[in-house]
Design an enzyme around this catalytic site. Structure first.
Site, mmCIF file in Angstrom:
data_model
loop_
_atom_site.group_PDB
_atom_site.id
_atom_site.type_symbol
_atom_site.label_atom_id
_atom_site.label_comp_id
_atom_site.label_asym_id
_atom_site.label_seq_id
_atom_site.Cartn_x
_atom_site.Cartn_y
_atom_site.Cartn_z
ATOM 1 N N GLN A 113 0.847 -1.202 0.000
ATOM 2 C CA GLN A 113 0.000 0.000 0.000
ATOM 3 C C GLN A 113 0.877 1.246 0.000
ATOM 4 O OE1 GLN A 113 -3.124 -0.851 3.374
ATOM 5 N NE2 GLN A 113 -1.369 -2.186 3.517
ATOM 6 N N ASP A 116 5.927 4.964 -1.315
ATOM 7 C CA ASP A 116 7.309 5.460 -1.228
ATOM 8 C C ASP A 116 8.259 4.832 -2.247
ATOM 9 O OD1 ASP A 116 7.860 2.901 -0.069
ATOM 10 O OD2 ASP A 116 7.553 3.685 1.954
ATOM 11 N N HIS A 131 -1.536 1.330 -4.358
ATOM 12 C CA HIS A 131 -1.909 2.749 -4.201
ATOM 13 C C HIS A 131 -1.031 3.674 -5.048
ATOM 14 C CE1 HIS A 131 -3.916 1.874 -0.031
ATOM 15 N NE2 HIS A 131 -4.657 1.493 -1.050
ATOM 16 N N CYS A 139 -0.771 14.249 -15.837
ATOM 17 C CA CYS A 139 -1.608 15.412 -16.076
ATOM 18 C C CYS A 139 -3.061 15.051 -15.774
ATOM 19 C CB CYS A 139 -1.452 15.864 -17.527
ATOM 20 S SG CYS A 139 -2.464 17.307 -17.889
ATOM 21 N N CYS A 160 1.153 21.049 -16.215
ATOM 22 C CA CYS A 160 1.556 20.219 -17.354
ATOM 23 C C CYS A 160 2.279 21.096 -18.388
ATOM 24 C CB CYS A 160 0.305 19.598 -17.976
ATOM 25 S SG CYS A 160 0.632 18.676 -19.487
ATOM 26 N N GLY A 201 3.526 -4.783 8.861
ATOM 27 C CA GLY A 201 3.388 -3.340 9.089
ATOM 28 C C GLY A 201 2.165 -2.699 8.483
ATOM 29 N N ASN A 227 4.009 -7.212 13.228
ATOM 30 C CA ASN A 227 3.453 -5.909 13.592
ATOM 31 C C ASN A 227 3.475 -5.784 15.108
ATOM 32 O OD1 ASN A 227 1.802 -3.637 14.071
ATOM 33 N ND2 ASN A 227 0.561 -4.053 12.251
ATOM 34 N N ALA A 245 9.668 -5.051 12.073
ATOM 35 C CA ALA A 245 9.862 -5.774 10.813
ATOM 36 C C ALA A 245 11.333 -6.104 10.523
ATOM 37 C CB ALA A 245 9.274 -4.961 9.663
#
Ligand code: OAD
Length: 259
Positions: A113, A116, A131, A139, A160, A201, A227, A245
């Site tokens: 999810q 990064d 995600h 754009c 743009c 996590g 977790n 983790a």
């Protein structure tokens, strides 16, 4: 199914599961990047703990598709805060171990999810970033797309170069649907099946994140959660680690003897 009580027994049992597996699924959330210094969304130090943002609205509204189309400067302001937290940070040992594991199994997938990009940075190839990735921009009007190293060079909200409309990050905002290519990739892999499923996590608040663990559990497939807190799936998993983790992944990988 075997049971394990102590930390070492759980490591051994998880290593046994991995040694017997060809198809491995890792489901990850913000907690896997916590040891890289990134804030999580929920829980202590989480981004969503304050009631209202300084713009007098819940963060879910500021980070919604609706707000992006109505007042993109507001959405960009809060997305930039998330991006700022990623800037200068890098993947950690837990991401690196998952990447190291990948060639040792017939089929290993990461469903994350996180926006990064750390799984890809660490070298994982089979990544479904459900995600999206905060560095990918698109754009809102035409087909222009751009990948940036960070947001420091962007004027806010960025425009743009082709049609002057506002750009947006290619991430799923609140109130938006998941991208069909991503869900289709996920369901294709889930249909093929996995021999062991990890959840690392994540508070597992979304059904497409808790579902694969719960389904595996119903089918008697081993499930492992890493977790420090309890989540939606904790009571259902075969092995529950309440440590961080990085530590747990290191110990599991040491205990696994794959060629
Ligand atoms: P959450 O912030 O909801 O949950 C992070 C989890 O990580 C918590 O359960 C923590 O206990 C756990 N955690 C913290 N430190 C850890 C560590 N060192 N090792 C292991 N676990 C640790 O984050 P997500 O579940 O990823 O969506 O949140 C899901 C989604 O909610 C995000 O992708 C985002 C947000 O709304 C969108 O932006 C669409």
């Amino acid at each position: 199914m075997k049971t394990a009580e102590t930390y070492q027994q759980k490591i051994k049992l998880t290593a046994d599961y991995l040694n017997a597996s060809n198809n491995v699924l890792f489901i990850t959330g913000a907690g896997i990047s916590a040891e890289s210094g990134l804030p999580t969304y929920r829980g202590i130090g989480g981004l969503y703990n304050d009631d209202l943002t300084e713009d007098n609205m819940p963060i879910e509204e500021a980070l919604s598709g609706y707000m992006m189309s109505l007042k993109p400067d507001i959405t960009w302001k809060y997305i930039s805060k998330i991006e700022e937290a990623c800037r200068g940070a890098s993947y950690n040992r837990a991401h690196a171990i998952i990447a190291e594991m990948e060639p040792h199994f017939e089929r290993l997938f990461v469903l994350t999810q996180n926006v990064d990009g750390f799984h890809n940075d660490a070298g994982s190839v089979n990544v479904i970033d459900i995600h999206g990735n905060i560095r990918d921009l698109q754009c809102t009007n035409c087909f222009f797309r751009l990948t940036v190293a960070d947001y420091s060079e962007l004027s806010m909200p960025p425009k743009c170069p082709d049609c002057s409309s506002v750009l947006r990050p290619d991430v799923v905002l609140f109130g938006e649907f998941l991208q069909p290519e991503k869900t289709s990739a996920l369901y294709t892999e889930l249909e093929k099946g996995f021999d062991v499923v990890f959840s690392i996590g994540t508070s597992s608040v979304f059904p497409y994140i808790s579902g694969p663990v719960l389904e595996a559990s119903k089918m008697g497939i081993p499930t492992i959660e890493i977790n420090p807190a309890d989540s939606e799936i904790s009571s259902m998993v075969t092995v529950k680690f309440s440590e961080k983790a990085g530590t747990v992944m290191e110990d599991i990988w040491q205990a696994v003897k794959k060629d």
